[in-house]
Write an enzyme that holds these catalytic residues in place. Structure first.
Site, PDB file in Angstrom:
ATOM      1  N   ASP A 423       2.798  -0.615  -6.563  1.00  0.00           N
ATOM      2  CA  ASP A 423       2.664   0.434  -5.572  1.00  0.00           C
ATOM      3  C   ASP A 423       3.865   1.355  -5.751  1.00  0.00           C
ATOM      4  O   ASP A 423       4.824   0.987  -6.422  1.00  0.00           O
ATOM      5  CB  ASP A 423       2.685  -0.251  -4.202  1.00  0.00           C
ATOM      6  CG  ASP A 423       2.660   0.746  -3.089  1.00  0.00           C
ATOM      7  OD1 ASP A 423       1.998   1.765  -3.253  1.00  0.00           O
ATOM      8  OD2 ASP A 423       3.308   0.490  -2.059  1.00  0.00           O
ATOM      9  N   ASP A 729      -0.182   8.640  -3.520  1.00  0.00           N
ATOM     10  CA  ASP A 729       0.455   9.946  -3.492  1.00  0.00           C
ATOM     11  C   ASP A 729      -0.265  10.985  -4.336  1.00  0.00           C
ATOM     12  O   ASP A 729      -1.113  10.673  -5.138  1.00  0.00           O
ATOM     13  CB  ASP A 729       1.884   9.812  -4.014  1.00  0.00           C
ATOM     14  CG  ASP A 729       2.851   9.679  -2.882  1.00  0.00           C
ATOM     15  OD1 ASP A 729       2.543  10.211  -1.805  1.00  0.00           O
ATOM     16  OD2 ASP A 729       3.892   9.047  -3.085  1.00  0.00           O
ATOM     17  N   LYS A 842      -7.192   0.178  -5.668  1.00  0.00           N
ATOM     18  CA  LYS A 842      -6.074  -0.591  -6.204  1.00  0.00           C
ATOM     19  C   LYS A 842      -6.533  -1.993  -6.573  1.00  0.00           C
ATOM     20  O   LYS A 842      -6.224  -2.518  -7.639  1.00  0.00           O
ATOM     21  CB  LYS A 842      -4.948  -0.687  -5.176  1.00  0.00           C
ATOM     22  CG  LYS A 842      -4.216   0.605  -4.927  1.00  0.00           C
ATOM     23  CD  LYS A 842      -3.068   0.357  -3.970  1.00  0.00           C
ATOM     24  CE  LYS A 842      -2.249   1.618  -3.754  1.00  0.00           C
ATOM     25  NZ  LYS A 842      -1.036   1.369  -3.025  1.00  0.00           N
TER      26      LYS A 842
END
Lengths: 1183, 350
Positions: A423, A729, A842
């Protein structure tokens, strides 16, 4: 990872949002919605019928009653243990080759040891449960007073009063609070890991119940849904004073969340104990087993098949020789009385005898299977965990957090990691946003240096200076500022300490700062002792803005539902004045809007819309007269982005009353609409008002890299570990951070896959879903194919690639038909960065890597959004940072900082992997050695199933004489010291390539065992064969041969251990020599027992073995001979074909480790060229 | 060490004070144990170690080998295989029938002493292909019964030699006792009887603790089938040394058991006349029978294997040591690979 700014923003919309409690209330009373709660009357008759469970919560695996059966069942689910159980039972039948007790006792020891371990673990959980269940809460008693009672005694329908900073004991229906409007603030960190506060509000009808006495006549009934797992839904009705009121999640306070900023609340218990949403949600974490252990199972199966083969061969021979014993009534081996035999030896039923013998043989050769292996591995792993937890170098002083290995299953997996999926925010970066720069009215302020800028500076310096700097950099960070304010790193005396009033555009600066202080959803928290104010914000960025505003003179100190109070620095007088702004509307943030606004009315009655947002959306909304500073600001914004900062554009728009009134009407209409396109309506309305903005400036917030991250990444890259960054992001930010931590570098070829093409955007505007999907997919396929082509053409060269893909494209890339291709491209790249990825993505990426490459993956993250990834990966590492405990709770190992990963993997991982694999190999070796001598002896006893050794020798072999040194090796052995592990990261490849636990190695160990067994057996029998054993002329019996061979085995396996380990502490000495000494002591003690117990071993050592020189001479000879093959092999290997760790041992031995040039040379030659990390960067520059 | 104790303890309290300020700290305590920095020796197989180890082994092994070889060579051993020769010609085709018949089983053998044999000379019988280690056989005994008179009924493990036909328990029961070896030997030299001492041929612990002084044979060899030797009912088991020796079962199918001791020296070229009774049936399973006379050395009987093996391994180690030395000298390290450093390049390391 940035959380989606969704929840808190709803605070201000719920007032008008009541109208939307439309859905599904009709279902109440139907199936799935049968719960009825009689508030304040938990003991009434109807409640008695329903009999909902109490509030006792148990997380233990076992209860007192189920412990024995359940844990035994767990134990014997393991194939090896089950096998030993079966042989143990069979040992009570005449089939047994040895006495039943001696067979069953080791099993009991092993099983008991494991059960004790289980028991202790469960007892700890039990203690924790007790603590929770015995917490006190104020509950209304029959006499109408509120008194304390334990949580566990709560019943459905009880009215409870919860004070500030207390946890809710069960799922409660909020009735009223200390606030007039019955709101309360709730922290749900334990539920979803989010640190921000959530606002809850009771129904109006109950909000007046402010006093204990109000509840005297309070009677109501709640009908609601049955217990379920959904945290964010709740459907029910409250029947109060013969009226029905709809209930929503807005009134539900969940167990394990905490009351904050509110003095007290009253609530009714709706769900208790295991019915509560949080308990319903707690699923057992997926139990992970390491690859090594899975392989160990395979080896055990392999040994089982060997065992069966041996037993089969033996049975055939036995059957033949038994059949031959009696032919036509003529006995061959008459001394066995084949004419009068039991079924086990009956020559007339030789096949049956052979089958029975097969069972006997299975029991006898069971010594092939190391019975104590599982428990030894478990013990070793627990001890290894202690070492990890105790490592002082992984202790984070600032947060007072040591490393914490939460499961002991995966220690060795830490040494085999091939890919790290990381992450970004909170993991690579601190997740403490710091306001570092701003651009106001076209002037750039702020002279702080960002980590990225520093990294870039470093890049331009010479490599040596660079490396030296690395070590010292973090220190000068922490020393420069006086008392550092978290979230604020702004240095510019033109602005600070009120100096901004003297700047040319002071009025713009004032508006700018005021906007920072007003345009947010943070909640201030005043420390009563110091008067200091801290903020609860929904994201760290927001907190940074408010803090910056405070530090620069616009202190936000109070928020009510309708107002925001500031202490401002007055531009004219230079004094602090208090000003209250009326908060009219909050136009919330979401990822589509990429901006948020507030509409406030100041004390003079002027209405202003204040807006902050991403540059991409803000610039088009500027008024033509508001673009005065646009050019300069954009220049600054680009600069900031390059320096790795997050930027936002700030702008405002003054509204006249009329304009606002129109807006307000439309807005509330949109909000109160119940149609499906409510969101779209709201968007449309807000779109209209957020226009014609006047640009004030831009802010730059640094998401700081954690200390030592570039260094750590460099080391991991040198160790050959691939690092993928999965972040939510923006692409630009992700790329910047990639540069900062050396995952990307200038010379790298970037393959960027995204969907920001005009044609797709046009399609999106048109809104046709099918065509968007089709076009997007095509585009992604094309881009992936392009990338693949690029990589394959460049493969000959040494060009490095980086793959950067955004979330939308990832959705398509992860589809079944494309993921293989995507993975191929990704593997071909040195760095992979997935931006804008959702938690689910993810996890999917993690699964793709895990199953696609078959290699070990490690996921590291800190937030609730990483949970899926952590659970999916082979190893999940939680960073115990600021984003709550959710990630840590679902991780396998928790560390406080990313940089500790280096030590965790390169030192502990490597050691654990090496230790466990060597230990397992050794276990197989020692059991093959032992078991095979039994087999060889059988061959000389016409396979009748007579063991060569005394029963107790047999059964104690695994427990006492050979296991402890192996455990000591598993806990303490070090091939090279920690310093060298870190200095030569290439060593880590031993684990990644699994060279220490390859089939070749395992089989060679077994072969070694076989050779030892053959040498021991033949040399012993040949030496002691016929002739007199001592000068008294007595010859060797079964007892003497057995004891001598056994002595040799004990010596050989223990000395073999001494040869195999490379790290001799006192403990090793004690265990190795102790095991050998213990054998003699055992022989003495056992031999001294009455002959009815010791049978053939009676006085054997004192009387027979010790006084005979031949015993000692044979022992010496056999032991040395059995060790020579291994010794020669390892001498040759060490010298001519050293493995990585042996090379490093050489370097240490030669004292060359201090010669940097030399070490560098070794490093260079080690493995595949590293393609990321600053070392690679330096290398790339020099080429 | 002791003068240091007070200072070190005060140092300890000092650090405790400083850490008391942060009592709740979860900081792991530093100890060399938990930090895995225990003092340790880290041996690696350097050429020097390897060569010295091999040399050491050869230096130790070769003398031991020579000594054992000498010991073995000192032992004089006479082996006389007689199972075929002691069958009269006419029975040679059906040896089993002969051995089971009531023919006279006497047989005369003469043995020439090759070398002077110093007393005591041990007399062994050697059987071949006899599985005394067969599981059925090994288990077929009752230790309790052998030890205590009161446990005469404890014959459960002895089947099928547990009871006589009349269901009376047999003492000693079981297949081992039942199949007791019953060939007898008597020796004479120049017509002069050589006494064979049969006392003390068993282990003392057996006589004293495993075979009871109060236990006398009862109904032995009175089952359906007659096995081996009979026992004198009047002698307690603890003195039946032939039985005691026999009951300590052999490890391998070829074994020797002690028969007795001749306690006079035998000179070279003496001719010993052996009168033996060839009762024992090894013909059913075609086992050999041998009579062995042997002296002993400090190492026991005659077996060159150990000496030769010691010499071989010692020699092999010497050879390996040499080979390693040569290899290290000739090819100190592999060309072009810096990580294979030669041991003579770095004298400081030694």
């Amino acid at each position: 990872m940035r959380r989606k700014k969704l929840r808190l923003s709803k605070i201000y919309s719920f007032r008008c949002g009541r109208a939307c409690f439309k859905e599904d209330h009709s279902q109440i009373g139907g199936p799935g919605f049968s719960r009825v709660v009689y508030c304040n009357d938990p003991d009434c008759f109807e409640a008695g019928i329903r009999n909902y469970g109490d509030n006792y919560v148990s997380t233990t695996k076992y209860t007192l009653a189920t412990f024995l059966p359940k844990s035994l069942f767990e134990q014997f689910r393991r194939v090896a243990n089950f096998y030993f159980l079966v042989t143990g039972i069979l040992a009570f039948t005449p089939l047994a080759a040895y006495t039943a007790v001696s067979a069953i006792i080791p099993l009991i020891i092993i099983v008991a040891a494991t059960m004790i371990k289980e028991g202790v673990e469960d007892w700890r959980r039990q203690k924790q449960d007790m603590e929770v269940n015995n917490r006190k809460v104020k509950v209304r008693k029959h006499d109408g007073t509120f008194g304390y009672t334990e949580w566990k005694n709560l019943k459905v329908g009880d009215v409870v009063k919860v004070g500030k900073d207390e946890f809710f004991p069960a799922d409660l229906l909020l009735l009223s609070s200390s606030y007039e409007d019955a709101v309360c603030y709730v922290e749900t960190m334990n539920l979803d890991g989010e640190t921000n506060l959530k606002l809850k509000q009771a129904l109006e009808v109950t909000s007046s119940l402010h006093e204990d006495s109000n509840f005297h006549d309070f009677k109501a009934a709640v009908k609601c849904e049955d217990p379920n797992v959904n945290l964010y839904s709740f459907i029910g009705t409250l029947e109060f004073e013969e009226q029905q009121y709809p209930l929503s999640p807005q009134q539900l306070l969940l167990r394990d969340s905490k009351l904050r900023n509110t003095d007290y609340i009253y609530g009714v218990v709706i769900f208790t104990g295991h019915d509560t949403k949080v308990i319903q949600n707690s699923t057992d974490p997926p139990s992970k087993r390491s690859k090594l252990e899975k392989k160990m199972d395979k080896i055990i199966y392999f040994l089982f098949s060997l065992l069966f083969l041996m037993a089969f061969v033996g049975s055939v021979f036995f059957g033949i020789s038994t059949k031959d014993d009696l032919e036509n009534g003529v006995m061959e081996r008459w001394y066995l009385r084949p004419d009068d035999s039991t079924i086990f030896f009956d020559p007339e039923k030789a096949p049956a005898a052979a089958i029975y013998h097969f069972l006997t043989a299975l029991m006898l050769y069971g010594f092939f299977i190391p019975i104590s292996l599982y428990v030894s591995v478990e013990v070793v792993k627990v001890l290894q965990c202690i070492f990890i937890n105790q490592d002082i170098e992984m202790y984070y002083e600032e947060a007072d957090k040591p490393a914490h290995a939460r499961t002991s299953n995966l220690n060795e997996e830490l040494g085999q990691v091939d890919t790290i999926l990381s992450d970004k925010t909170g993991t690579l970066t601190c997740n403490s946003m710091e306001f570092i720069k701003c651009s106001v009215a076209g002037t750039a302020y702020g002279r702080g240096v960002t980590e990225v800028e520093r990294a870039m500076d470093r890049r331009s310096n010479s490599p040596l200076v660079q490396q030296n700097n690395n070590g010292s950099n973090p220190t000068d960070d922490s020393t420069d500022n006086k008392p550092r304010i978290k979230g604020f790193n702004f240095v510019d005396e033109r602005i600070t300490s009120g100096n901004w009033v003297n700047e040319p555009h002071a009025d713009v600066i004032q508006k700018f700062l005021r906007l920072l202080a007003l345009c947010h959803t943070a909640i201030p928290e005043v420390n009563e002792n110091t008067g200091k104010i801290s903020y609860e914000a929904e994201s760290p960025d927001e907190a940074a803005f408010v803090i910056a505003a405070r530090e620069l003179g616009f202190e936000f100190y109070k928020r009510t539902q309708t107002s925001i109070s500031l202490r401002e620095l007055d531009q004219v007088s230079g004094k602090k004045v208090e000003r209250v702004y009326k908060l009219l509307n909050v136009l919330e943030f979401n990822s589509a809007r990429k901006r948020m606004s507030v509409i406030v009315e100041n004390e003079e009655g002027k209405i202003v819309l204040l807006c902050k947002g991403a540059d991409s959306v803000m610039l088009e909304r500027l008024a033509s007269n508001g673009r005065k500073f646009e050019e300069a600001t954009m220049e600054h914004v680009n600069e900031y982005a390059n320096a790795g900062l997050r930027t936002l554009i700030l702008a405002y728009h003054e509204l006249d009353k009329e304009e606002y009134k129109q807006f307000e009407e439309k807005f509330s209409e949109a909000k109160n609409s119940v149609s499906a396109d409510r969101e779209a309506l709201i968007d449309e309305v807000t779109e209209k008002i957020e226009r014609d903005l006047i640009l004030l400036g831009a802010t730059a917030v640094e998401d700081k890299l954690q200390n030592g991250v570039p260094d750590c990444i460099d080391k991991l890259a040198q160790a050959g570990i691939k690092i993928w960054v999965l972040t939510g992001d923006k692409m630009e930010t992700a790329i910047n951070i990639g540069f900062a931590c050396s995952l990307l570098r200038q010379g790298m070829k970037q393959i960027i896959i995204n969907l920001d093409f005009p044609e797709i955007q046009a399609l999106e505007k048109a809104g046709e879903k099918a065509s968007i999907t089709k076009a997007s997919k095509e585009s992604v396929v094309r881009q992936i194919k392009d990338g693949k082509a690029q990589i394959s053409t460049a493969r000959v060269g040494s060009e490095a690639f980086a793959l950067i893909i955004d979330g939308k494209s990832l959705t398509y890339a992860l589809e079944d038909d494309m993921k293989k291709m995507f993975l191929e491209v990704a593997i071909g790249c040195a760095s992979v960065i997935c931006c804008r990825s959702s938690p689910k993505q993810k996890a999917l990426v993690t699964r793709l890597v895990k199953s696609g490459t078959g290699k070990t993956t490690l996921a590291i993250g800190d937030g609730a959004n990483d949970v899926g990834m952590l659970q999916e990966a082979d190893i999940g590492i939680g960073i115990s940072g600021v984003e709550g405990m959710q990630a840590v709770m679902s991780s396998d190992v928790a560390i406080a900082q990313f940089r500790y990963l280096e030590r965790l993997l390169l030192v502990h991982g490597h050691w654990c992997y090496r230790r466990i694999s060597s230990m397992i190999c050794y276990f197989f070796y020692k059991n093959v050695t032992f078991g095979f001598t039994l087999f060889l002896y059988e061959a000389h006893a016409s396979f009748s199933g007579q063991p060569a050794y005394n029963d107790w020798f047999l059964s104690l072999y695994n427990v006492f004489f050979s296991s402890l040194p192996a455990i000591a090796m598993g806990v303490f052995d070090q091939d090279v010291s920690a310093r060298f592990c870190l200095k030569f990261p290439l060593l880590y490849q031993e684990g990644v390539q699994n060279v220490l636990f390859s089939w070749r190695r395992i089989l060679s160990w077994m072969l070694n065992g076989l050779i030892s067994a053959v040498i021991i057996f033949f040399f012993c029998t040949k030496s002691l064969e016929l002739q007199a054993f001592n000068d008294d002329g007595r010859t060797v019996g079964r007892d003497i041969l057995g004891a001598t061979m056994y002595t040799c085995i004990v010596w050989v396996v223990n000395l073999q251990m001494a040869l195999a380990i490379s790290y001799f502490t006192l403990i090793q000495h004690i265990f190795i020599w102790g095991s050998i000494a213990f054998w003699y002591i055992f022989l003495l003690i056992y031999g001294a027992m009455s002959p009815s117990f010791s049978t053939t071993a009676y006085k054997i050592f004192i009387e027979t073995l010790a006084p005979s020189p031949s015993y000692w001479v044979v022992t010496l000879f056999v032991v040395i001979s059995a060790l020579i093959p291994y010794f020669s092999y390892s001498a040759i290997q060490m010298r001519f074909f050293p493995m990585s760790h042996e090379m490093i041992q050489w370097i240490r031995y030669e004292g060359r480790s201090n010669d940097p040039e030399y070490c560098d040379m070794v490093r260079q030659r080690s493995i595949r060229p590293t393609t990321v990390g600053f070392t690679a960067r330096v290398a790339a520059r020099s080429n | 060490m002791s003068p240091n104790t007070p200072t070190s303890s005060s140092g300890g309290t000092g650090s405790a004070d400083s850490s008391a300020a942060r009592r709740n700290s979860k900081r792991p305590k530093y100890s060399r144990f938990t930090q895995q920095e225990l003092p340790a020796c880290k041996p690696i197989l350097t050429p020097r170690w390897v060569i010295s180890a091999f040399m050491l082994v050869s230096i130790v092994f070769i003398p031991i080998g020579v000594a054992s070889l000498f010991a073995s060579r000192d032992v004089v051993e006479i082996v006389d295989r007689y199972e075929t020769d002691c069958i009269p010609q006419r029975f040679r085709n059906d040896k089993v029938q002969y051995i089971q018949s009531s023919e006279d089983k006497s047989c005369n053998r003469s043995i020439k002493v090759p070398k002077r044999m110093k007393q005591p000379i041990y007399v062994y019988y050697q059987l071949d292909n006899f599985y005394q280690n067969h599981r059925r056989y090994v288990k077929s005994r009752s230790d309790k019964q052998l030890r205590e008179n009161s446990s005469a009924d404890d014959v459960s493990s002895c089947k099928p030699e547990a009871y006589t036909n009349g269901k009376v328990p047999i003492v000693p029961c079981g297949l081992i006792a039942w199949s007791l070896f019953n060939d007898t030997y008597s020796f004479s030299r120049k017509n002069q009887q050589l006494a064979v001492n049969k006392k003390g041929i068993s282990w003392k612990s057996d006589r004293e603790h495993k075979f009871g002084k109060e236990v006398f044979p009862k109904h032995f060899q009175s089952g359906t089938l007659r096995g081996g030797a009979d026992l004198d009912d009047s002698i307690p088991l603890s003195e039946q040394e032939d039985l005691i020796v026999w009951m300590r079962t052999a490890a391998l199918p070829t074994f020797r058991k002690l028969y007795g001791k001749i306690e006079v020296d035998l000179e070279a070229d003496d001719v010993i006349d052996v009168t033996l009774k060839n009762y024992y049936n090894t013909y059913s399973f075609s086992g050999k029978k041998k009579l062995v006379l042997s002296t002993t050395s400090w190492l026991g009987g005659k077996n060159d294997f150990m000496g030769i093996a010691y010499l071989t391994v010692g020699g092999l180690c010497f050879f390996l040591a040499m080979a390693f030395t040569i290899v290290y000298l000739v090819k100190p390290r592999q060309l072009g690979d810096p990580s294979y450093l030669s041991w003579n390049r770095n004298p400081a390391g030694h």
